[in-house]
Scaffold this active site. Sequence first.
Site, PDB file in Angstrom:
ATOM      1  N   ASP A 255      15.482 -21.868 -18.910  1.00 17.41           N
ATOM      2  CA  ASP A 255      15.110 -21.848 -20.334  1.00 17.41           C
ATOM      3  C   ASP A 255      16.328 -21.788 -21.242  1.00 17.41           C
ATOM      4  OD1 ASP A 255      12.015 -21.212 -20.456  1.00 17.41           O
ATOM      5  OD2 ASP A 255      12.915 -20.136 -18.777  1.00 17.41           O
TER       6      ASP A 255
ATOM      7  N   ASN B 118       4.521 -29.066 -19.372  1.00 17.78           N
ATOM      8  CA  ASN B 118       5.538 -29.684 -20.243  1.00 17.78           C
ATOM      9  C   ASN B 118       5.119 -31.063 -20.756  1.00 17.78           C
ATOM     10  OD1 ASN B 118       8.400 -28.258 -18.477  1.00 17.78           O
ATOM     11  ND2 ASN B 118       7.389 -27.548 -20.340  1.00 17.78           N
TER      12      ASN B 118
END
Length: 231
Positions: free
Chosen positions: A2, A50
């Site tokens: 991340d 995603n």
Amino acid sequence: MDGNGRWAEMRGLPRITGHQRGAEAVRTAVEAAPAVGITDLTLYAFSSDNWKRPAAEVSALMKLLAAYLESEAAACARKGVRLSVIGRRDRLSAGLRRLIESTERLTAPGERVHVRLAIDYSSRDTLLRAAEACSGRELTREALAAHLPAPDVDLLIRTAGEQRLSDFLLWECAYAEFVFTDLMWPDFTAEDLGAAINVFHSRNRRFGGLPPYTFQSGATGARDHHEATRS
Ligand code: FPP
């Protein structure tokens, strides 16, 4: 991994630049892994959730993954790095699928470290498919695990201050140690990987059992226990 987007935004750069720098951090981590004793490394490159991101970002990420496989396959094969991909393949482009297959073939003999890239990966979906594959037979832990594409996780590292599993290796993380860092993924270096490994080695893993000193009996054991609980 991340923090690619935030790394870029903090510098006034497009998010995709952050992903590009993230891909460089992936190269660094893969190169550094064998020296710190890592034999299996699974990287969450693109989750099944995603796909919800803007089409331009999804397309840029897919191109980046293809470019990574294209540029790294030969070097990985030379260095004994086995590269494979876990997750659904039917929603990937035919070109990316072919690249994945050729990379997996080329690097299959690699024995120093097995790097798995999780692409269009969802742990819940993977578990459902594994359970389906077991149908008709007794559903045991071992039978289910045999249909999972990654081994049990010892250490899970999550960057950029996030502290969630986000549908990643849910079964495999049953006894994983977690290390969280505020570093954005593009800033994560080989030294940071080594530091996380040191934290892992300092942990007392009990797997639901008791610390070893409680297995001793008699006066010595009792004293050891007392000493241990005081330290
Ligand atoms: C999460 O950060 C990261 C991703 C969804 C993509 C990860 C991809 C790479 C590291 C590059 C390509 C991968 C390989 C294996 C070459 P984020 O985008 O959610 O960042 P943010 O939390 O700051 O928004």
